[in-house]
Write an enzyme that holds these catalytic residues in place. Sequence first.
Site, PDB file in Angstrom:
ATOM      1  N   HIS A  56       0.898  -1.133  -0.010  1.00 19.21           N
ATOM      2  CA  HIS A  56      -0.071   0.006  -0.003  1.00 19.21           C
ATOM      3  C   HIS A  56       0.984   1.256   0.118  1.00 19.21           C
ATOM      4  CE1 HIS A  56       0.787  -0.651   4.245  1.00 19.21           C
ATOM      5  NE2 HIS A  56       0.269   0.509   4.708  1.00 19.21           N
ATOM      6  N   HIS A  58       1.370   3.941   1.938  1.00 22.83           N
ATOM      7  CA  HIS A  58       2.057   4.591   3.114  1.00 22.83           C
ATOM      8  C   HIS A  58       3.512   4.735   3.173  1.00 22.83           C
ATOM      9  CE1 HIS A  58      -1.901   3.795   5.885  1.00 22.83           C
ATOM     10  NE2 HIS A  58      -2.207   4.686   5.142  1.00 22.83           N
ATOM     11  N   ASP A  60       5.886   4.770   5.225  1.00 23.84           N
ATOM     12  CA  ASP A  60       6.718   3.398   6.162  1.00 23.84           C
ATOM     13  C   ASP A  60       6.649   2.289   5.231  1.00 23.84           C
ATOM     14  OD1 ASP A  60       3.731   3.229   6.777  1.00 23.84           O
ATOM     15  OD2 ASP A  60       4.436   1.953   8.678  1.00 23.84           O
ATOM     16  N   HIS A  61       5.912   2.300   4.077  1.00 21.08           N
ATOM     17  CA  HIS A  61       6.037   1.087   3.279  1.00 21.08           C
ATOM     18  C   HIS A  61       6.816   1.193   1.992  1.00 21.08           C
ATOM     19  CE1 HIS A  61       3.683  -1.702   5.809  1.00 21.08           C
ATOM     20  NE2 HIS A  61       3.188  -0.615   6.455  1.00 21.08           N
ATOM     21  N   HIS A 114      -7.295  -0.988   5.592  1.00 23.76           N
ATOM     22  CA  HIS A 114      -6.572  -0.111   6.040  1.00 23.76           C
ATOM     23  C   HIS A 114      -6.158   0.815   5.151  1.00 23.76           C
ATOM     24  CE1 HIS A 114      -2.982   0.987   8.667  1.00 23.76           C
ATOM     25  NE2 HIS A 114      -2.141   0.948   7.281  1.00 23.76           N
ATOM     26  N   ASP A 133      -0.038  -4.401   6.150  1.00 21.59           N
ATOM     27  CA  ASP A 133      -0.727  -3.822   7.183  1.00 21.59           C
ATOM     28  C   ASP A 133      -2.059  -4.466   7.433  1.00 21.59           C
ATOM     29  OD1 ASP A 133       1.490  -2.593   7.929  1.00 21.59           O
ATOM     30  OD2 ASP A 133       0.611  -0.517   7.901  1.00 21.59           O
ATOM     31  N   HIS A 171       4.629  -5.056  10.788  1.00 23.95           N
ATOM     32  CA  HIS A 171       5.040  -4.389  12.149  1.00 23.95           C
ATOM     33  C   HIS A 171       5.210  -5.240  13.210  1.00 23.95           C
ATOM     34  CE1 HIS A 171       4.468  -0.288  10.675  1.00 23.95           C
ATOM     35  NE2 HIS A 171       3.493  -0.606   9.952  1.00 23.95           N
TER      36      HIS A 171
END
Length: 242
Positions: A56, A58, A60-61, A114, A133, A171
């Site tokens: 996805h 985001h 942090d990905h 998400h 996530d 995570h």
Amino acid sequence: MALEIRRIPALTDNYIWLIHDAASGETVVVDPSEAEPALAAAEARGWTIGQVWNTHWHPDHTGGNAGIVAATGAIVTGPEAERARIATLQRGVGEGDTVQIGDHVAQVLETPGHTAGHVVFHFADDRLLFSGDTLFAMGCGRLFEGTAAQMFANMRRFAGMPDETVVYGAHEYTLSNGRFALTVEPDNTALIERMAEVERLRDAGEATLPTTIALERATSPFLRAESIKEFAERRAGKDAFR
């Protein structure tokens, strides 16, 4: 020949997953929040990253995409539905598409909830799931862009996978997830036993991922929810849990 998979800690609690196929020499990195740790881990093993897979949009990905592409020329694959939010995306995929490393083929499954366009990568033959996530150890992603009904459908889909399917979530949330799970099912023996092991691992500074579908089916309050209503109540409870 089985795929080699390495866990790379990044940021505060992210895991980047490095997948290597020795037969072909190909290497894939999944959800690189940062470029440097992924590049260093590959270089230390003599591997060259040829593909990046994003679940996805985001940051942090996807934050490491550009650096990895600059260093290696890797092809970035991710959800077509989120193309506008992933600047480095080259190949957009959705439900029913496949991705491949060597002779190992993964199905792309759309798992909105998400984020609206979240996807996961499921190697059915290899019994591997890179869940981003959507699915964590004893947890699931917050519903930032989707609905409880969508995420419940994802949980049902995962619950139908073979027990031995190994789940690579993104995570290290297991300790908090497990503590919440105990408030939902305080008498669940499998959960109590699992939490003792999780606490031991975390006290030793060790990771709790990957997990398995069998373990999640036995201990996750989200995989064990029996209706959309029950799932929604549990998700709201976890959102407020401290």
